[in-house]
Design an enzyme around this catalytic site. Structure first.
Site, short mmCIF file in Angstrom:
data_model
loop_
_atom_site.label_atom_id
_atom_site.label_comp_id
_atom_site.label_asym_id
_atom_site.label_seq_id
_atom_site.Cartn_x
_atom_site.Cartn_y
_atom_site.Cartn_z
N HIS A 1 38.87 -6.69 10.14
CA HIS A 1 38.48 -7.69 8.89
C HIS A 1 39.13 -6.86 8.05
O HIS A 1 38.20 -6.35 7.33
CB HIS A 1 37.20 -8.09 8.84
N CYS B 1 0.95 -1.21 0.19
CA CYS B 1 0.15 -0.19 0.10
C CYS B 1 0.89 1.32 0.01
O CYS B 1 2.03 1.15 -0.47
CB CYS B 1 -0.98 -0.11 1.31
#
Length: 627
Positions: A550, A26
């Site tokens: 990392h 919607c």
């Protein structure tokens, strides 16, 4: 993180194609019907960037997005092969029909109306602009420009029977073109001419109610519902050899007669009753109805019921001014915007301020309150209470002065001309007063009641050393700093093109796009792990922060070749000690990204991870604070 990545997370979180029966949307929500809602982690979905909240309603799993919902929808439907309309899944449809009558009714109305809302809003806003232009004298009501632009605004409403025929036919799995023909019969110019003639109308001796069905809602919904049974009947009784000719002939003839003689009048009476209820409430109990409606409108929106009420306020706003729902929405929408704006002013949390500011603009300017409701007021509770109290007070004023809306548009500052009427000049003044009451009271109440949005941490230039702590920690002596291990551009973890980091599966943090290959210790602590492939290092600060650095994405595949590690397991390091040198160019040439996530792997042991405002960082810059 972009819309595509967030859409992928939503798709995966709800169980992807294997668990999706259909998806539609919607104005602000993705509406899934899932095979098994129990496998979805609501909290995980709420944490996805772009998601304002979730709602379980009438068998739908609704994900509240806000104004960008269509963009998310477009991305998700390309990810799997599943129906994109509720009516395309007969199995789920039969499940829904087992619900109680009220659930069936609201689901039917909402499903049929939701796809039309953008067109109705667009047409309503054009009508609002026409009202404004003619009121200030910039456009003559006798000009051709006025006539044509009025057509633009009226078209979505005038042809409602045909529009609803399409959506209702999908819902009930009725032949779509036959449903369109049924809608067209109701508004055919020749039939309307008969109605306007003022004479009695008969069809084969049967009386036909002389009423106009243009802009009507309920009659066509009842007609398409009846067509479901008519088509099933004709399918059984019409011989196969004549089906291609007789079935469409009989369907058009039967549904045409029944529509004009029986169903259409019933639908018209039902619409008149709904309008009468609105007028009755407005006339005899406006002082009570309006405060209640305005106060509880946020909760009505939360359940998705506001669009299920659309036949009521459409019937009222098209035939006569709406004195109940749209005025109540004005008070409620402004209150939601004001509460969000107060939160933005009062909070010291940068992320909260950004979310609340955007939500305030959406509610105040556009009347779209889901971002404010799910992202701010419902989340912090007290702003919601403030908005409901203010909405009730503004609603009481609405009931006393009998404020009316003269056009269908989502009430907001932008659409305020919907309350303009030359015959009632005071009505517009009343609307402005409602905005003032709702905005000022909500803002003040929110500031007084306050809210708890977690530690009030603000960032500052880290070069201030110890003085920096008092500005940043706001009295919280447990705030800890993690400096950037490398010089470069800092980005949010959500922006990392790896779902493991972006979804914070390993923990919260930030990421840095390095400019050089030297990586330094971000704090005093111990090296817990140097990965065998040298692409990642695990550290633990003296204050208890466990951090994973990392270097690059998927660089484990490089098997350590571009890395020269300078430390070893269990070695104690001081902030600024060189940990590793990485050949960034070699990493890039191998086809890998150098972006470096900094992850607090024991995030759950802390209250909040707060990134610095800076985007350019080095080893002397705090990358984030741990509270």
């Amino acid at each position: 993180m972009g819309i595509k990545d967030s859409a992928k997370q939503i798709y995966d979180a709800v169980g992807n194609e294997a668990n999706i029966n259909y998806l539609t949307h919607c104005v602000t929500r993705l509406r899934f019907r899932l095979k098994d809602e129990s496998i979805v982690d609501d909290e995980k979905v709420k944490q996805i960037p772009g998601v304002m909240g979730i709602n379980h309603q009438n068998g739908q799993y609704q994900v509240i997005i806000g104004n960008a919902v269509s963009d998310y929808y477009d991305k998700i439907i390309k990810m799997g092969n599943f129906p994109t309309d509720e009516s395309e899944n007969a199995t789920e449809k039969s499940k829904e029909e087992k619900g109680n009558w009220f659930d069936q009714f609201t689901s039917f109305i909402s499903s049929c109306m939701s796809p039309l809302i953008p067109a109705l809003i667009g047409g309503g806003m054009i009508k609002v602009i026409v009202i404004l232009l003619t009121t200030v004298g910039w456009m003559s009501t006798k000009s051709q420009t006025y006539t044509i632009i009025s057509v633009f605004g009226d078209a979505p409403f005038y042809f409602l029977p045909i529009e609803l025929a399409i959506t209702a036919s999908k819902y009930h799995k009725v032949n779509q073109m036959m449903a369109v023909i049924a809608g067209a019969i109701l508004i055919h110019p020749n039939f309307i001419s008969l109605v306007n003639s003022g004479k009695a109308i008969h069809l084969m001796g049967l009386p036909v109610t002389a009423t106009s069905y243009s802009s009507s809602v309920i009659p066509i919904l009842l007609i398409v519902w009846a067509m479901k049974y008519l088509e099933a009947f004709l399918e059984k009784v019409v011989p196969a050899s004549f089906k291609s000719i007789l079935k469409p002939l009989l369907e058009i003839f039967i549904i045409g007669v029944v529509s004009l003689v029986i169903i259409g009048p019933i639908g018209t009476w039902a619409g008149d009753i709904l309008s009468s209820i609105v007028l009755l409430i407005q006339k005899h109990a406006a002082w009570l109805a309006m405060p209640l409606m305005a106060a509880f409108m946020p909760l009505i929106v939360m359940t998705g019921m506001h669009w299920a009420f659309s036949p009521i306020f459409l019937a009222a706003s098209i035939a006569t001014p709406d004195s109940l729902i749209l005025p109540a929405m004005l008070a409620a929408n402004i209150a939601q915007g004001a509460a969000s704006l107060a939160v933005a002013f009062k909070t010291k949390n940068k992320n909260t301020r950004q979310i609340a500011s955007a939500a305030a603009v959406s509610a105040l300017v556009a009347g779209v309150t889901e971002p404010a409701l799910y992202g701010v007021t419902l989340k912090y509770k007290k702003p919601l209470y403030a908005s409901m109290i203010s909405g009730a007070i503004a609603g009481l004023f609405i009931g006393i002065v009998n404020l009316k809306s003269f056009a269908f548009a989502v009430p907001s500052i932008l659409s305020i001309p919907q309350f303009v009427n030359k015959a009632m000049p005071s009505n517009f003044i009343y609307a402005l007063i409602v905005i003032a009451i709702s905005f000022v009271l909500t803002f003040v109440l929110t500031m007084i009641l306050g809210f708890d949005d977690g530690p009030q941490v603000v960032t500052a230039d880290d070069s201030k050393n110890t003085a920096d702590n008092s500005a940043i920690e706001s009295g919280d002596k447990e705030t800890k700093k993690v400096y950037s291990p490398v010089k470069g551009e800092m980005i949010t973890l959500d922006s990392v093109d790896d779902p493991t980091f972006a979804q914070k599966m390993l923990g919260d943090g930030v990421a840095v796009i390095p400019e050089d290959g030297k990586f330094y210790a971000p704090f005093d602590g111990e090296i817990e792990t140097v990965f065998p492939t040298k692409h990642a290092i695990g550290l633990k600060s003296d204050s208890g922060i466990e951090l994973l650095i990392h270097i690059g994405l998927d660089t484990v595949e490089l098997k350590g070749k571009p890395y020269d590690v300078k430390v070893k397991d269990h070695q104690h390091v001081k902030k600024g000690d060189l940990l590793v040198e990485a050949d960034l160019e070699a990493i890039k040439k191998a086809g890998y990204e150098t972006v470096t996530p900094l992850i607090v792997t024991n995030t759950k042991e802390f209250v909040e991870i707060v990134p610095n405002e800076k985007t350019t960082v080095d080893n002397n810059t705090v990358s984030f604070y741990v509270v």
